[in-house]
Design an enzyme around this catalytic site. Sequence first.
Site, PDB file in Angstrom:
ATOM      1  CB  SER A 550      11.927 -66.893  10.687  1.00  0.00           C
ATOM      2  OG  SER A 550      13.375 -66.376  11.247  1.00  0.00           O
ATOM      3  CE  LYS A 593      14.545 -65.504   6.932  1.00  0.00           C
ATOM      4  NZ  LYS A 593      13.301 -66.007   7.653  1.00  0.00           N
TER       5      LYS A 593
END
Length: 652
Positions: A550, A593
């Site tokens: 990611s 996140k």
Amino acid sequence: MEVDEVIRDGLQSFYRTQPDLDLLKLIDYVGSVLSLDPKKIQEILSSEKAEVRAELVLEGVGRRIDEANVRRGIREKIEEKVGEGNRKYVLEQMLKEIKEELGVEVDEKKEDVERLEKKLNEFKKVLGEDSEIVRKGERELGKLRNIRIESSDYSTSLTYLNTLTSLPIIPTNPTPPLNLLSSSQTLDSTHYGQTSVKQKILEILAQRNISGTASNNVILLTGPPGVGKTSLGNSIARALNKPFSRISLAGLSDSSTLKGHRRTYVGSMPGKIIDSIIDCEAMDGVIMLDEIDKLDKSYGGAENVLLEILDSSQNKEFRDTYLDIGVDLSNIVFLLTSNDYSLIPSPLLDRLDVIHVSGYTLNEKIEIVTQHLIPIARKKNCIEVGICRDAIEFIGRWYSREPGLRGLQRNVEKIYRKLAYRKVAGEQGEDVENIPNEIMVEHLQDLLGRPMYDSDRLYDESPHGVVAGLAWSAGGGSLLYIECQKIEGKDNGGIKVTGLMGEVMKESVDIAVTNARRVLSQYQPGNSFFEDNEVHLHVPEGATPKDGPSAGITMTTALIGLALDRPVRDDLAMTGEISLTGKVLKIGGLKEKIMAARRAGVNCVVVPESNRGDWEDFDEEVTEGIEVHFADEYTKVFEVAFMEEDFATSGY
């Protein structure tokens, strides 16, 4: 008879028949009594001298005495070892006979046999004579009748029959149909927030209620530690009005732990699945397989057993190795938990309904502390002091940032323990600080010590070549900075990587370099930065292992910023993997996140276009105040990071 007794009896008989002492006759008689070897007897008889014949006889006597001493020693040792056991056995039998005569105690074996026979007859009425459990039970009971109670085989056989007859084959109380309103209230009373999670659980339970089977509803609750996965499983059992049992899979590698040992082994026992069924006292209870992602996959045995347990085509005839009978598991509700579901083998994951239990927002933590944790701590410590909302928020921001509640609970308990100490010490005359009427922010450092966290941001203003990424781990979300610097004195190109990155992340570096070169050649065709300079790419906190797909767009942006000698927006963070052709790929853990970005004061985020649906499912509390940009190509990332709106149409 011992040698001295043989000689003594022989001499007494000789004296009775031979009143006149004749030495040669005495020697001959003793030799005959000793039953010596024929050759030795011939040697004695052929000797004319009495002294020689006497020596030969005495030699035989000495040899027989030595043999007798050896036998006596062996017998004494044997008697010493078995004498105590025989004595105990005799006394126990005498005591048993006395008690039976007095009517004080019945025969223990008879009692066991009658109890087991009664239970097997009940099984026979429900299951029929041809049932496997009845046939094997009666066969084993027949063996038990013929085994002495003192034998080790008796206890082995009795343990098997006790386990077999403890299976809850005969239902006791019928389970009432599922009441969705009552089930929803049960989940709400034990878990604050998590609305989408509870809705998905209710949908699965409703489907189970209609179909009448749980075979296709194996639920996996996955999320960070401390968010209430295990307690949620207990609440599901309460909502279903069914018993609950938990099996921890952490570190488990031996398949026999789940499936049982063979009865040929000493100390063999059934597996944890059968134990849990017996513990639930129902064949349709709720069994939680906890921490499946921490299963030891070194040998793969436990993984294969789990496939058998959770596969609806196999678990109707699950065969425990110890019991060696088929047990129907299709009506059991299996719940699984994990912190990182990516660690679960794909064949196993394919059989699961995955429900993501995300971490709590700060406002949710404040409500949970206010409604649950503080009342429990006050009652436990007999302290009626409260904690103001600002202080709770301060604890959540600077003392307990983890997505779960365990750290927050520890800090609340620590506050009330210190208050309890002050109360007791003050009552005993010690000079201690007064207990405030309400805990405020200014009291926290004295009660909890210095804050454990400061700002997540390493940079208030982003330097050239530095970009904030968003990372996910089993413990929640965090900012992950990517730093790039030119290595002075090296002008032959290439890249150096540090920061304890895993193989997946190292591959992302290679892909990011290729994309950065392509973007740079498109935006500034004459820029030869990557050909002329060696670059060092580093991820801070180098002692912490990092991996995951990611960070691709973050690495690409950091490399381009270094090559262009331009910083990115100060309030920007991004997450997303990049393909070799510049496609931005979907990522996981987006909620954690985004919460990490909010905590660090980040106001603008770039996420993959394929995660738009996840974003739209978030509560307003998670997304409020966040400027989000969705990107399916890297051109969009470049546009946001460097505020170049024309680049998207420049032909890249």
